[in-house]
Design a protein around this motif. Structure first.
Motif, PDB file in Angstrom:
ATOM      1  N   LEU A 167     -52.647  81.171 -44.352  1.00 15.90           N
ATOM      2  CA  LEU A 167     -53.580  81.070 -45.761  1.00 15.90           C
ATOM      3  C   LEU A 167     -52.787  79.883 -46.324  1.00 15.90           C
ATOM      4  CD1 LEU A 167     -54.575  84.515 -47.093  1.00 15.90           C
ATOM      5  CD2 LEU A 167     -56.231  82.711 -46.200  1.00 15.90           C
ATOM      6  N   GLN A 168     -51.327  80.103 -46.822  1.00 15.67           N
ATOM      7  CA  GLN A 168     -50.055  79.121 -47.296  1.00 15.67           C
ATOM      8  C   GLN A 168     -50.679  77.339 -46.493  1.00 15.67           C
ATOM      9  OE1 GLN A 168     -46.752  81.102 -47.228  1.00 15.67           O
ATOM     10  NE2 GLN A 168     -47.109  82.423 -48.690  1.00 15.67           N
ATOM     11  N   VAL A 169     -50.345  77.696 -45.136  1.00 12.08           N
ATOM     12  CA  VAL A 169     -50.469  76.243 -44.551  1.00 12.08           C
ATOM     13  C   VAL A 169     -52.110  76.034 -44.644  1.00 12.08           C
ATOM     14  CG1 VAL A 169     -51.116  75.592 -42.405  1.00 12.08           C
ATOM     15  CG2 VAL A 169     -49.295  77.477 -41.950  1.00 12.08           C
ATOM     16  N   LEU A 170     -52.784  76.723 -44.494  1.00 11.08           N
ATOM     17  CA  LEU A 170     -54.216  76.038 -45.759  1.00 11.08           C
ATOM     18  C   LEU A 170     -53.961  75.541 -46.797  1.00 11.08           C
ATOM     19  CD1 LEU A 170     -56.869  78.189 -43.462  1.00 11.08           C
ATOM     20  CD2 LEU A 170     -56.068  75.843 -43.171  1.00 11.08           C
ATOM     21  N   GLY A 171     -53.166  75.865 -47.401  1.00  6.44           N
ATOM     22  CA  GLY A 171     -52.802  75.389 -49.173  1.00  6.44           C
ATOM     23  C   GLY A 171     -53.073  76.007 -50.175  1.00  6.44           C
ATOM     24  N   LYS A 172     -53.397  77.117 -49.445  1.00  8.35           N
ATOM     25  CA  LYS A 172     -54.009  78.615 -50.640  1.00  8.35           C
ATOM     26  C   LYS A 172     -52.978  78.961 -50.907  1.00  8.35           C
ATOM     27  CE  LYS A 172     -58.739  77.937 -49.100  1.00  8.35           C
ATOM     28  NZ  LYS A 172     -59.651  77.762 -50.440  1.00  8.35           N
ATOM     29  N   THR A 173     -53.133  79.632 -52.391  1.00 12.95           N
ATOM     30  CA  THR A 173     -51.802  80.217 -52.703  1.00 12.95           C
ATOM     31  C   THR A 173     -52.150  81.802 -52.094  1.00 12.95           C
ATOM     32  OG1 THR A 173     -52.159  79.070 -54.962  1.00 12.95           O
ATOM     33  CG2 THR A 173     -51.132  81.004 -55.200  1.00 12.95           C
ATOM     34  N   ALA A 174     -50.990  82.137 -51.615  1.00 18.74           N
ATOM     35  CA  ALA A 174     -51.269  83.369 -51.268  1.00 18.74           C
ATOM     36  C   ALA A 174     -49.430  83.905 -51.376  1.00 18.74           C
ATOM     37  CB  ALA A 174     -51.352  83.497 -49.259  1.00 18.74           C
ATOM     38  N   PHE A 175     -49.648  85.308 -51.783  1.00 16.21           N
ATOM     39  CA  PHE A 175     -48.260  86.496 -51.859  1.00 16.21           C
ATOM     40  C   PHE A 175     -48.501  87.940 -51.225  1.00 16.21           C
ATOM     41  CE2 PHE A 175     -46.527  90.146 -53.872  1.00 16.21           C
ATOM     42  CZ  PHE A 175     -45.002  88.947 -54.623  1.00 16.21           C
ATOM     43  N   ILE A 176     -47.601  87.986 -50.791  1.00 18.09           N
ATOM     44  CA  ILE A 176     -47.640  88.898 -49.744  1.00 18.09           C
ATOM     45  C   ILE A 176     -46.505  90.210 -50.380  1.00 18.09           C
ATOM     46  CG2 ILE A 176     -45.938  88.138 -47.907  1.00 18.09           C
ATOM     47  CD1 ILE A 176     -48.443  90.710 -46.995  1.00 18.09           C
ATOM     48  N   SER A 177     -46.934  91.500 -50.198  1.00 21.51           N
ATOM     49  CA  SER A 177     -46.735  92.507 -50.841  1.00 21.51           C
ATOM     50  C   SER A 177     -46.642  93.376 -49.643  1.00 21.51           C
ATOM     51  CB  SER A 177     -46.783  92.672 -52.201  1.00 21.51           C
ATOM     52  OG  SER A 177     -46.025  93.930 -52.768  1.00 21.51           O
ATOM     53  N   GLY A 178     -45.930  94.485 -50.402  1.00 17.05           N
ATOM     54  CA  GLY A 178     -45.785  95.927 -48.972  1.00 17.05           C
ATOM     55  C   GLY A 178     -45.151  97.293 -50.157  1.00 17.05           C
ATOM     56  N   PRO A 179     -44.984  98.243 -49.073  1.00 18.54           N
ATOM     57  CA  PRO A 179     -44.834  99.438 -50.302  1.00 18.54           C
ATOM     58  C   PRO A 179     -42.998  99.242 -50.361  1.00 18.54           C
ATOM     59  CG  PRO A 179     -45.809 100.173 -48.392  1.00 18.54           C
ATOM     60  CD  PRO A 179     -45.599  98.850 -47.686  1.00 18.54           C
ATOM     61  N   GLY A 180     -42.080  98.736 -49.915  1.00 20.99           N
ATOM     62  CA  GLY A 180     -40.452  98.265 -50.570  1.00 20.99           C
ATOM     63  C   GLY A 180     -40.626  97.631 -51.518  1.00 20.99           C
ATOM     64  N   ASP A 181     -41.741  97.561 -52.076  1.00 21.60           N
ATOM     65  CA  ASP A 181     -41.328  96.486 -53.471  1.00 21.60           C
ATOM     66  C   ASP A 181     -41.932  96.720 -54.541  1.00 21.60           C
ATOM     67  OD1 ASP A 181     -41.062  93.530 -52.581  1.00 21.60           O
ATOM     68  OD2 ASP A 181     -43.387  93.688 -51.856  1.00 21.60           O
ATOM     69  N   SER A 182     -41.659  97.054 -55.806  1.00 19.58           N
ATOM     70  CA  SER A 182     -42.232  97.824 -56.561  1.00 19.58           C
ATOM     71  C   SER A 182     -43.681  97.972 -56.893  1.00 19.58           C
ATOM     72  CB  SER A 182     -41.524  97.144 -58.007  1.00 19.58           C
ATOM     73  OG  SER A 182     -41.828  98.840 -59.236  1.00 19.58           O
ATOM     74  N   ARG A 183     -43.967  98.936 -57.426  1.00 19.54           N
ATOM     75  CA  ARG A 183     -45.715  99.020 -58.040  1.00 19.54           C
ATOM     76  C   ARG A 183     -46.163  97.717 -59.380  1.00 19.54           C
ATOM     77  NH1 ARG A 183     -49.316 102.283 -60.975  1.00 19.54           N
ATOM     78  NH2 ARG A 183     -51.074 102.934 -60.029  1.00 19.54           N
ATOM     79  N   ASN A 184     -44.539  97.700 -59.645  1.00 17.82           N
ATOM     80  CA  ASN A 184     -44.695  97.142 -60.938  1.00 17.82           C
ATOM     81  C   ASN A 184     -45.114  95.259 -60.821  1.00 17.82           C
ATOM     82  OD1 ASN A 184     -44.928  99.078 -63.245  1.00 17.82           O
ATOM     83  ND2 ASN A 184     -42.111  98.383 -63.022  1.00 17.82           N
ATOM     84  N   ILE A 185     -44.554  94.881 -59.571  1.00 19.83           N
ATOM     85  CA  ILE A 185     -44.950  93.475 -58.948  1.00 19.83           C
ATOM     86  C   ILE A 185     -46.818  93.558 -58.672  1.00 19.83           C
ATOM     87  CG2 ILE A 185     -44.895  92.235 -57.073  1.00 19.83           C
ATOM     88  CD1 ILE A 185     -42.065  93.115 -56.236  1.00 19.83           C
TER      89      ILE A 185
END
Length: 256
Positions: free
Chosen positions: A146-164
């Motif tokens: 998606l980033q290659v296509l010029g979209k704003t894309a963010f990845i997250s997982g269980p290792g990240d804080s819920r507050n993120i």
């Protein structure tokens, strides 16, 4: 590297690092053979012409012209394709089974669902992706696409804080969740929040009934030959390759 030039590398045991760099450059760029002068080759590999002449002598050639002639002879040979070793008779059966699994998954990815995904990709600019365990790898794969296509894309997982997620959810328009089981607690939790803040939810899960499928605005079920996801998640099945193929198909249709 062109395999036809590989025999040259086997003759380079006594080469210096600079000499080997020249030889590796030639084998990695076979189209240069006969089309590059000794000076140009020296410049491309950051060595002197004297270094190249020493290389030729160590390889058993009188000079650069003889080395190039020998390379041309090697390149004129038809590439050899190794025969399949005996004992792989079961491979075609496994391959055919995987193909059947792919076809089943693509049967579920109906034209209407693919059209909806394409519309999201055209109309939306910001995507939040989430995955846990192995699924995180595939969520990350789609994020990069998606980033290659010029979209704003963010990845997250269980290792990240819920507050993120809570702090950033309002900034994104589409939430894409990848979960083989469709029951992973952290993923289900984020999907419910995404729905509450008005994000469009897209999920990729196994085809059997699961919580995420029921929460999604757009759900892509995938064939999974494992009988029970928790017991066989570590096993090798067609599920993951199904997932990558489906993602690429969706992106190709949406951007083609």
């Amino acid at each position: 590297m062109d395999n036809r030039l590989a025999p040259l590398l086997t003759r380079g045991a006594s080469l210096t690092r600079a000499e080997y760099r020249v030889l590796a450059h030639l084998t990695a760029h076979p189209l240069l053979v006969g089309n590059i002068t000794v000076r140009d080759l020296a410049q491309a590999t950051f060595v002197s012409t004297a270094t190249i002449m020493r290389l030729c002598q160590k390889l058993g050639f009188s000079g650069y012209s003889e080395l190039i002639w020998h390379c041309k002879q090697l390149l004129s040979d038809t590439p050899h394709i190794a025969e399949h070793p005996e004992g792989s008779a079961e491979l075609p059966a496994l391959f055919n089974q995987f193909i059947a699994n792919y076809q089943q998954t693509f049967h579920w990815a109906t034209e209407e669902k693919r059209r909806q995904f394409a519309a999201l990709l055209r109309e939306k600019e910001s995507f939040f992706l989430y995955g846990a365990g192995f699924s995180y790898l595939f969520a990350e794969y789609l994020t990069k696409k998606l980033q290659v296509l010029g979209k704003t894309a963010f990845i997250s997982g269980p290792g990240d804080s819920r507050n993120i997620f809570l702090s950033n959810a309002a900034r994104y328009e589409v939430f894409i969740a990848v979960s083989r089981s469709g029951e992973t607690e952290q993923v289900v939790d984020k999907v419910r929040i995404a729905r509450n803040v008005g994000m469009t939810v897209v999920t990729f899960t196994r085809a059997s009934a699961n919580t995420l499928a029921g929460l999604a605005d757009l759900h892509f079920p995938l064939y999974d030959e494992a009988v029970h996801f928790a017991a066989e998640a570590a096993g090798v099945t067609s599920f993951e390759s199904n997932l990558v193929l489906l993602m690429d198909l969706l992106l190709l249709e949406a951007t083609g």
